[in-house]
Design a protein around this motif. Structure first.
Motif, PDB file in Angstrom:
ATOM      1  N   GLU B  19     -36.957 156.486  41.435  1.00 53.34           N
ATOM      2  CA  GLU B  19     -37.194 157.948  41.786  1.00 53.34           C
ATOM      3  C   GLU B  19     -38.993 157.832  41.875  1.00 53.34           C
ATOM      4  OE1 GLU B  19     -35.815 160.885  39.137  1.00 53.34           O
ATOM      5  OE2 GLU B  19     -33.972 160.028  39.268  1.00 53.34           O
ATOM      6  N   GLN B  20     -39.341 157.694  43.058  1.00 53.91           N
ATOM      7  CA  GLN B  20     -40.831 157.719  43.429  1.00 53.91           C
ATOM      8  C   GLN B  20     -41.261 158.081  44.967  1.00 53.91           C
ATOM      9  OE1 GLN B  20     -41.355 153.541  42.054  1.00 53.91           O
ATOM     10  NE2 GLN B  20     -41.328 152.698  44.317  1.00 53.91           N
ATOM     11  N   VAL B  21     -42.476 157.950  45.104  1.00 51.17           N
ATOM     12  CA  VAL B  21     -42.940 158.364  46.529  1.00 51.17           C
ATOM     13  C   VAL B  21     -42.826 157.255  47.206  1.00 51.17           C
ATOM     14  CG1 VAL B  21     -44.912 159.189  47.693  1.00 51.17           C
ATOM     15  CG2 VAL B  21     -44.366 160.312  45.663  1.00 51.17           C
ATOM     16  N   PHE B  22     -42.467 157.294  48.669  1.00 56.33           N
ATOM     17  CA  PHE B  22     -42.703 156.298  49.709  1.00 56.33           C
ATOM     18  C   PHE B  22     -43.281 156.787  50.921  1.00 56.33           C
ATOM     19  CE2 PHE B  22     -39.093 154.769  47.053  1.00 56.33           C
ATOM     20  CZ  PHE B  22     -39.399 153.412  47.215  1.00 56.33           C
ATOM     21  N   LEU B  23     -43.816 156.068  51.650  1.00 55.23           N
ATOM     22  CA  LEU B  23     -44.213 156.315  53.022  1.00 55.23           C
ATOM     23  C   LEU B  23     -43.043 156.360  53.715  1.00 55.23           C
ATOM     24  CD1 LEU B  23     -46.459 157.178  54.908  1.00 55.23           C
ATOM     25  CD2 LEU B  23     -47.165 154.809  54.940  1.00 55.23           C
ATOM     26  N   ALA B  41     -34.493 155.302  58.232  1.00 54.57           N
ATOM     27  CA  ALA B  41     -35.777 155.341  58.433  1.00 54.57           C
ATOM     28  C   ALA B  41     -36.458 153.952  57.821  1.00 54.57           C
ATOM     29  CB  ALA B  41     -36.161 156.592  57.654  1.00 54.57           C
ATOM     30  N   PHE B  42     -37.740 153.915  57.774  1.00 60.00           N
ATOM     31  CA  PHE B  42     -38.315 152.978  57.031  1.00 60.00           C
ATOM     32  C   PHE B  42     -39.244 153.596  55.781  1.00 60.00           C
ATOM     33  CE2 PHE B  42     -38.538 150.889  61.268  1.00 60.00           C
ATOM     34  CZ  PHE B  42     -37.628 149.657  61.087  1.00 60.00           C
ATOM     35  N   LEU B  43     -39.152 152.951  54.642  1.00 61.70           N
ATOM     36  CA  LEU B  43     -39.834 153.396  53.309  1.00 61.70           C
ATOM     37  C   LEU B  43     -40.727 152.173  53.297  1.00 61.70           C
ATOM     38  CD1 LEU B  43     -36.669 154.509  51.490  1.00 61.70           C
ATOM     39  CD2 LEU B  43     -38.333 155.947  52.699  1.00 61.70           C
ATOM     40  N   SER B  44     -42.088 152.570  53.040  1.00 54.10           N
ATOM     41  CA  SER B  44     -42.942 151.483  52.639  1.00 54.10           C
ATOM     42  C   SER B  44     -44.045 152.027  51.796  1.00 54.10           C
ATOM     43  CB  SER B  44     -43.558 151.161  53.983  1.00 54.10           C
ATOM     44  OG  SER B  44     -44.131 152.149  54.399  1.00 54.10           O
ATOM     45  N   LYS B  49     -42.137 146.869  53.151  1.00 48.28           N
ATOM     46  CA  LYS B  49     -41.400 147.791  53.866  1.00 48.28           C
ATOM     47  C   LYS B  49     -39.960 147.675  53.691  1.00 48.28           C
ATOM     48  CE  LYS B  49     -42.833 149.521  58.144  1.00 48.28           C
ATOM     49  NZ  LYS B  49     -42.896 149.735  59.516  1.00 48.28           N
ATOM     50  N   LEU B  50     -39.176 148.681  53.559  1.00 52.55           N
ATOM     51  CA  LEU B  50     -37.361 148.170  53.512  1.00 52.55           C
ATOM     52  C   LEU B  50     -37.043 149.398  54.533  1.00 52.55           C
ATOM     53  CD1 LEU B  50     -35.932 148.912  50.146  1.00 52.55           C
ATOM     54  CD2 LEU B  50     -37.884 149.929  50.790  1.00 52.55           C
ATOM     55  N   ASN B  51     -35.707 149.034  54.897  1.00 47.09           N
ATOM     56  CA  ASN B  51     -34.927 150.219  55.475  1.00 47.09           C
ATOM     57  C   ASN B  51     -34.449 151.027  54.329  1.00 47.09           C
ATOM     58  OD1 ASN B  51     -34.809 149.477  58.440  1.00 47.09           O
ATOM     59  ND2 ASN B  51     -33.416 147.597  57.542  1.00 47.09           N
ATOM     60  N   GLY B  52     -34.264 152.327  54.763  1.00 45.80           N
ATOM     61  CA  GLY B  52     -33.650 153.467  54.126  1.00 45.80           C
ATOM     62  C   GLY B  52     -32.405 154.096  54.975  1.00 45.80           C
ATOM     63  N   GLU B  78     -30.105 148.275  47.499  1.00 49.40           N
ATOM     64  CA  GLU B  78     -28.792 147.353  47.548  1.00 49.40           C
ATOM     65  C   GLU B  78     -28.978 146.267  48.555  1.00 49.40           C
ATOM     66  OE1 GLU B  78     -25.498 149.803  49.117  1.00 49.40           O
ATOM     67  OE2 GLU B  78     -26.247 149.545  51.083  1.00 49.40           O
ATOM     68  N   ASN B  79     -28.109 145.143  48.647  1.00 48.88           N
ATOM     69  CA  ASN B  79     -28.356 144.160  49.573  1.00 48.88           C
ATOM     70  C   ASN B  79     -27.538 144.386  50.673  1.00 48.88           C
ATOM     71  OD1 ASN B  79     -29.226 141.553  50.271  1.00 48.88           O
ATOM     72  ND2 ASN B  79     -29.054 141.061  47.944  1.00 48.88           N
ATOM     73  N   TYR B  80     -27.927 144.364  51.891  1.00 43.21           N
ATOM     74  CA  TYR B  80     -27.146 144.459  52.917  1.00 43.21           C
ATOM     75  C   TYR B  80     -27.515 143.485  54.136  1.00 43.21           C
ATOM     76  CZ  TYR B  80     -25.307 146.753  57.197  1.00 43.21           C
ATOM     77  OH  TYR B  80     -24.369 146.967  58.213  1.00 43.21           O
ATOM     78  N   GLN B  81     -26.523 142.947  54.290  1.00 45.79           N
ATOM     79  CA  GLN B  81     -26.684 141.782  55.327  1.00 45.79           C
ATOM     80  C   GLN B  81     -27.815 140.952  55.075  1.00 45.79           C
ATOM     81  OE1 GLN B  81     -26.526 143.113  59.308  1.00 45.79           O
ATOM     82  NE2 GLN B  81     -24.004 143.448  59.178  1.00 45.79           N
ATOM     83  N   GLY B  82     -28.113 140.544  53.674  1.00 42.90           N
ATOM     84  CA  GLY B  82     -29.247 139.726  53.239  1.00 42.90           C
ATOM     85  C   GLY B  82     -30.566 140.312  53.144  1.00 42.90           C
ATOM     86  N   ALA B  83     -30.674 141.495  53.604  1.00 37.04           N
ATOM     87  CA  ALA B  83     -31.866 142.215  53.112  1.00 37.04           C
ATOM     88  C   ALA B  83     -31.729 143.326  52.301  1.00 37.04           C
ATOM     89  CB  ALA B  83     -32.442 142.661  54.706  1.00 37.04           C
ATOM     90  N   LEU B  84     -32.855 143.718  51.687  1.00 32.44           N
ATOM     91  CA  LEU B  84     -32.789 144.796  50.577  1.00 32.44           C
ATOM     92  C   LEU B  84     -32.875 146.140  51.326  1.00 32.44           C
ATOM     93  CD1 LEU B  84     -32.819 144.687  47.513  1.00 32.44           C
ATOM     94  CD2 LEU B  84     -35.384 145.400  47.822  1.00 32.44           C
ATOM     95  N   GLN B  85     -31.936 147.032  51.273  1.00 31.02           N
ATOM     96  CA  GLN B  85     -32.188 148.245  51.782  1.00 31.02           C
ATOM     97  C   GLN B  85     -32.085 149.479  50.500  1.00 31.02           C
ATOM     98  OE1 GLN B  85     -29.309 149.078  55.069  1.00 31.02           O
ATOM     99  NE2 GLN B  85     -27.938 149.766  53.641  1.00 31.02           N
ATOM    100  N   MET B  86     -32.515 150.668  50.909  1.00 30.24           N
ATOM    101  CA  MET B  86     -32.459 151.779  49.872  1.00 30.24           C
ATOM    102  C   MET B  86     -31.356 152.626  50.443  1.00 30.24           C
ATOM    103  SD  MET B  86     -34.172 153.299  47.360  1.00 30.24           S
ATOM    104  CE  MET B  86     -35.873 152.438  47.470  1.00 30.24           C
ATOM    105  N   VAL B  87     -30.415 153.012  49.312  1.00 28.20           N
ATOM    106  CA  VAL B  87     -29.603 154.190  49.700  1.00 28.20           C
ATOM    107  C   VAL B  87     -30.010 155.282  49.134  1.00 28.20           C
ATOM    108  CG1 VAL B  87     -27.168 155.067  49.499  1.00 28.20           C
ATOM    109  CG2 VAL B  87     -27.662 152.587  49.634  1.00 28.20           C
ATOM    110  N   ILE B  88     -30.428 156.252  50.001  1.00 30.76           N
ATOM    111  CA  ILE B  88     -31.288 157.566  49.663  1.00 30.76           C
ATOM    112  C   ILE B  88     -30.193 158.525  49.308  1.00 30.76           C
ATOM    113  CG2 ILE B  88     -32.636 159.195  50.272  1.00 30.76           C
ATOM    114  CD1 ILE B  88     -33.539 157.258  52.629  1.00 30.76           C
ATOM    115  N   GLU B  89     -30.345 159.280  48.303  1.00 33.04           N
ATOM    116  CA  GLU B  89     -29.647 160.285  47.367  1.00 33.04           C
ATOM    117  C   GLU B  89     -30.156 161.633  47.948  1.00 33.04           C
ATOM    118  OE1 GLU B  89     -29.061 159.181  43.701  1.00 33.04           O
ATOM    119  OE2 GLU B  89     -27.962 157.366  44.211  1.00 33.04           O
ATOM    120  N   SER B  90     -31.343 161.707  47.708  1.00 33.47           N
ATOM    121  CA  SER B  90     -32.175 162.820  48.005  1.00 33.47           C
ATOM    122  C   SER B  90     -33.641 162.619  48.381  1.00 33.47           C
ATOM    123  CB  SER B  90     -32.158 163.844  46.971  1.00 33.47           C
ATOM    124  OG  SER B  90     -33.331 163.529  46.020  1.00 33.47           O
TER     125      SER B  90
END
Lengths: 326, 326, 326, 326, 326, 326
Positions: B19-23, B41-44, B49-52, B78-90
């Motif tokens: 629960e925090q701020v991203f670009l 989107a990208f979050l960084s 930087k990671l996928n969201g 979560e891990n998705y195909q070997g890379a970290l991604q963010m599942v955004i709830e809100s």
């Protein structure tokens, strides 16, 4: 303005008593062989120039004189070594607003009130956006500014370089806009028209201080593009105090952008380059009218037999004076 | 500013609750094979930087997102195909003023509050002219503006291109002014110092809207020179409402002239060219500091064995990296 | 230099016997109606100019005269058609080194020996690097060159355009360096100071041959940047014959680089562009001092009432003469 | 030069023992997973490039390596993941003078000794002025310099960009001079020929330090025009120690002027612009030969079907590849 | 052309009867105090200028006069206030083709028929390509054009600015081509030679209409590069009507390309830039000859003692007048 | 033109038999491992591109292929390594005139015949001058040229860069002329309209030879301004054979002047600069329409969320994509 009753310089004869306004220039405080101060200066109007001498002068009187400006002179003419000169008895600076400018400068051959009335008509009829319409009307209603707007030349040495030239040029642009904008329905016509109306409004301030078409201090220190920006910003602030809703920032920025970029290139003093279709439209319409006016007036100006004018810096070329159409 | 408690992107591991701020950048509204909307989107932050992915998305949520900007995200990794991604709830946009900018951008290695305090000290001690002193103080007292002033970079891709860079550069100029001006007693030192303080103040506005060191719309449409002019004009108008005597127009025009001409040439966007000794002084002091900073930082930036840097457009030359002094 | 005992041109009266140096210019070999040769020329000093006539002239005498240069004249003054002229009985060219230059050209209003002594002091105290210190001292000890260095103007038509101007400008740069360099500890201060001292040393050679501030042949054929390079190269070669260790090539090349690039752009005659932080520092310090000097002196030069100077090519602008500080 | 006996990179196979010179580039000091240093680099010649690995490396060995330069390598080839690499057992930098340059760079298809002998012949036969003849001979007799002169390219990326290119271009200019100068009897042919011989002599110094046609530090810091000036100045000083009479200053200055101005414009790095007929002659002859060579070689270089080459910056245009003459 | 029998202006004395051609300039129609028209004008030839007055003038006579042009004058000379003037009894414009141009303008000091014959010889002997040979011959056979070609100056204010200058310059280029082209066997020598012959042929048209070396209307409206293109296009069309096979389009386009690009840059009016080796060859040969001619003639022109000429715009430099070769 | 029946590349599936036109590009003659020749090339239309392979190839077939051009292909599609490719059985070049260009290039979204008919109408109604009317009609009646005129793009990478773009742009200019010219009664409206019609007519020739919007050889060697000049000159010559009176030279030169100068500056390839009011009018009208078209289409082209387009070279700026008017 009413016909002037002053005696034009070109018609003066020796031994006339004179009480009227002159343009004074290059005043010098000199000392007679007896050690008394006197002032030497030129007095002129649009018909000619003569020497003036004020024998009972003081530093105080001299310091009150502009380097170039209008003075009300009481004195008499005399012959001195074959030329006419004016012996000045008293003189006081007068504000440019009390002066019949056309006595001193070239003036448009069109009717100024008629042009202004037509300009008001186009603006009133054509600008539909309520914010832009309100802004344009606020400028039209500012009497002091509009008085200067009707007198200012559009440029100092180039196109429309005469009293009323700014109005004549601005009106020509609005007439152009009226017929051209329907051909480009994707443009924001209201924004273009407001931009055309206000693009050179900063030039009015140049008349406030100085004279004979030289740039005023402020005009030279900050430039007329920025001056126009300050006028628009100020006007919108005042409107926002009373308007039903504030002027949209996007619209304001796009309007100011048009003004700041309308010269089209950094070389001609733009702090920003045109970046919207409307800014390009204003830039090229402005060029179209000013260059046609400049070429036609330069060709008319040179009356000799020569088939080409001299080289004209602003056009980077001489002009061919022979016309295919009479 | 307090030390940040957020989790840097580079340290994230799968299955964390966040629960925090991203670009956020490059948000796209896509459709799943089942026809539902989702947002990619990208979050960084400054560490990575990671996928969201936001699976319960709507057009309304998407339209509220900036092309690039700050968002407060709730979600899990979560891990998705070997890379970290963010599942955004809100996620909701946050104002740049609520953001700890140094979590997201390079930052000066000097102490910002100490620099600002030193800047205030120099201004307070050195500027004697009451009008200029009052004006400078009024700027110093405008907290929102000064907050941006302390964060803004001095330039986007060139010298002092990091948070606090504008402050660092401005302070360096004031320190320069302090030691250089006594060598030129004919200059109006107060005017030069005020000019040095305010010459780039228009760059603060660029942070208001946009982010990651790109020019904001207003900054690009009117330019930061004109923006600074509007800020000064506005501040003086407010001062005049309460000051014992109005700000002298000559002084105001000369100050604005310094700001508008400090890039030194039309090519670099000046609507007017330097025309007073003080304007030249500000222009060359500004160049001196920014070019020394730029050359030293470019040499430091390239860490390879090469004896020369690449060609640097802003300098029209590559730099020789071998130093005669260690 | 001792006070001159010569009769200034402005004080000459008819029928004086004269034996002193004049600046001769535009000599012409003419023929009288009787077919004899005579020489017509102008004779001048810093206070005025009069016609000279030498009636017993020959081609040999004429050919020995410079197009413009110093001559020792014996003759007497007379009135001719209302103007004073000099009847020359004999004349011989004199070397510029025997001439009291300040009788003929504008001169700095500062004390030349005091300035030189201060310059020597700064160089001795501030330059720590043994190679650069030895090189600077070697220049300081070369009496002929330093004599020219103290007389040369810094520029022909621009800043510091008077006798002693080069010294005055160089000293001002060293004073600037003294206070500015501590603010930039990463710069090689010794190299910058040596560069400031020697950057314009090539201008001394222009006085060797020619006069009244025109470029000498060599100066025009190879340029003063390259001339300075030859002087430094030559001096280092001589030092290397006796010094404990040779001058480091890196240091030499970086010093010459500063000299060759200090004009900052190809347009102003640089064969190479600044590529080290020290070269940029010298370039901008040089500009800072020369432009402040130029603007102040141009404003002082024009004494009329006008609020603006004429357009000044070197500044690409006119200057605003009204000062915010008295 | 004798035919080389080295194994070209393109012919190497796995498991060869190698003891020969390579061009090393981009050396990097890395750490194995066990914490030991090793060096990774590229090894190349004009036929190809392969990876090199030196497993028993130290900081000292690494620091002795040039960023790009010649090394004598002992090692063996092996296959690594399908590609050939070199396992380096030892390596030491070698001076460029011990290297057969044509193993590593493109080379003129003309005979270098024959060209040099023809150049010597033209110079000996055509230059009559004793000072210029003596100076030219002194250069011809300086073996180290002439060795570099025969190897240097005439330019790095443009015309004659191959070993022997400087000689080929210089000889072509002398051949041009031989036939063109009789058409202009008013020119000082000896001066033009000496200028043509020496105009690019400063480019030799670029080979001293660096390699693969990049500018050396000195070349970049002071430029090859000034480098040539230093060489000529130095040579004349040495000649003056033994010559029957000193080299005339006028002649020297005019020769150096030709060298310094031969690029023809400030934009191309001239500290002075051509000011004598001879300087113009050298400038245009130089351009004539280099542009014809450049256009012909660019057209030959692109072998595809296209009728036009790509845009060529140095010519500000693409070239039409279809020839009217086969 | 036969030696002229006219009375040169410089030799005229009062009270001579005159019937010959003059160059008239600046004709003005004035009114006497009695209200009659008279014409005032200047009459000149290459030796001098005097006032002309025609007392029985009419508007019709005046309107027939060129602003500057040739007129056949009947009249007599008289003394008026100490100066010679011509009382004109009748005058009629004459065509430039009936005029001995060398009476009125500077003229080459070489023999025009000899030069033309040598030019014809080179063209005939050297151009082997049958199409180009036929085209060149067709131009050589067009008598009217060749008459103008032999009279035209090569340039108006610059190199070869005298009658016969175009021929002299073109011949010099062909002589250059003859000796230079064998050094570049890959060039299409025939194309280069034809290009050299025709590159300035458009300048002939400038003599058709106007006079005293000013550009004619057509020359100024379309430029001499395009004029030459029209001449070549037209000539090829006519040849194609009778030639055994049509002129190859590739060859035609490459020839016209040479003409249109031979100034070498857009700045000098090229609609296209050189894009073939032959176009570059013509451009640089043209520059070589014209700049050598220009520098030598400028140095010769200024006869004073000065060591440098004035600044010459076309060279961007003054010239050093001291010659290393007598 | 009739709707096309060809199979668009984007709709092709494996194992189709194909007999239709493709745009072939980058053909290469290669050798199979067995030593047989085969041709590899790309085949494309406006919807996509695929590989083509012709296995029974010969040098003769290959040499007949354009580097880029239209070919009629017989063959069949197949899957090769997951991608579609075409096995070519035979192929022959086809003339561009037999090709439905819109199958291969972007095309105007306006109706071409309707636009052409409106253009004819304006020209017929508005041009009163009999010479200009006859000339315009002669162009309108030249069917081959008008066919190209209706297909040509107005520019290759900039404004109106699609089939029909030249017609669309020319028509827009004529519509502009129609409404603007009545505001400037001193202009020769007929000349302006004819200039607007013909100013870019030279661009038609670029379609004759080449394709996919690249300049043809002739277009690049002589430029489209000069090409238009040749077309007009030729047309007038033919008219003069039958017209009641010859085309007035003044009118012809002024018309050609408009064409040659309409880019407005030497930098953009004008051999002459605008020198008549009509030439300025055409220049600015042309700019007005092309810049408005360019800015609107660039903004439309970029569909992302970004508020600014990329930097656009032709405008020297990026564009602000946010519109004040929807």
């Amino acid at each position: 303005m009413p016909a002037s009753t002053r005696r034009p310089v070109a018609q003066l004869t020796p031994a006339e008593r004179i009480e009227q306004v002159f343009l004074i220039s290059q005043p010098q405080l000199r000392t007679t062989t007896r050690g008394d101060y006197y002032i030497a200066a030129f007095l002129s109007d649009s018909t000619g120039k003569l020497n003036g001498r004020m024998w009972q002068a003081s530093e105080a009187i001299f310091n009150a004189l502009p380097e170039e400006g209008f003075v009300f002179v009481k004195g008499r003419t005399e012959n001195y070594q074959g030329a006419l000169q004016m012996v000045i008895e008293s003189l006081r600076p007068v504000d440019i607003r009390e002066v019949n400018l056309e006595d001193f400068m070239p003036i448009t051959d069109k009717d100024i009130p008629a042009m202004f009335s037509r300009l008001r008509e186009i603006i009133t009829e054509e600008i539909k956006n309520p914010h832009l319409a309100r802004l344009a009307r606020a400028f039209l209603d500012e009497q002091d500014l509009m008085r200067l707007f009707q007198q200012a030349p559009a440029a100092i040495t180039l196109h429309h370089a005469y009293i009323g030239g700014l109005l004549e040029h601005t009106l020509a642009l609005l007439e152009l806009g009226r017929v051209v904008l329907p051909l480009y329905p994707q443009l924001d016509a209201d924004l273009v028209l407001t931009g055309l109306f206000l693009h050179d409004i900063g030039k009015t301030s140049e008349l406030d201080y100085d004279l004979s078409f030289k740039y005023s201090d402020q005009g030279r220190l900050i430039g007329h593009l920025v001056k126009a920006t300050l006028l628009i910003e100020d006007k919108i602030k005042k409107l926002d105090e009373s308007a039903p809703e504030p002027f949209p920032p996007l619209l304001k920025n796009c309007l100011i952008h048009i003004v700041l970029s309308h010269h089209g290139s950094r070389e001609f003093g733009c702090p920003v380059l045109p970046s919207t279709p409307e800014a390009f439209a204003v830039h090229y319409l402005d060029n179209l009218d000013s260059k046609i006016n400049l070429t036609l007036s330069e060709i008319k100006k040179e009356t000799g037999n020569a088939r080409w004018t001299n080289f004209i810096n602003a056009l980077d070329s001489p002009l061919f004076k022979v016309r295919t159409k009479k």
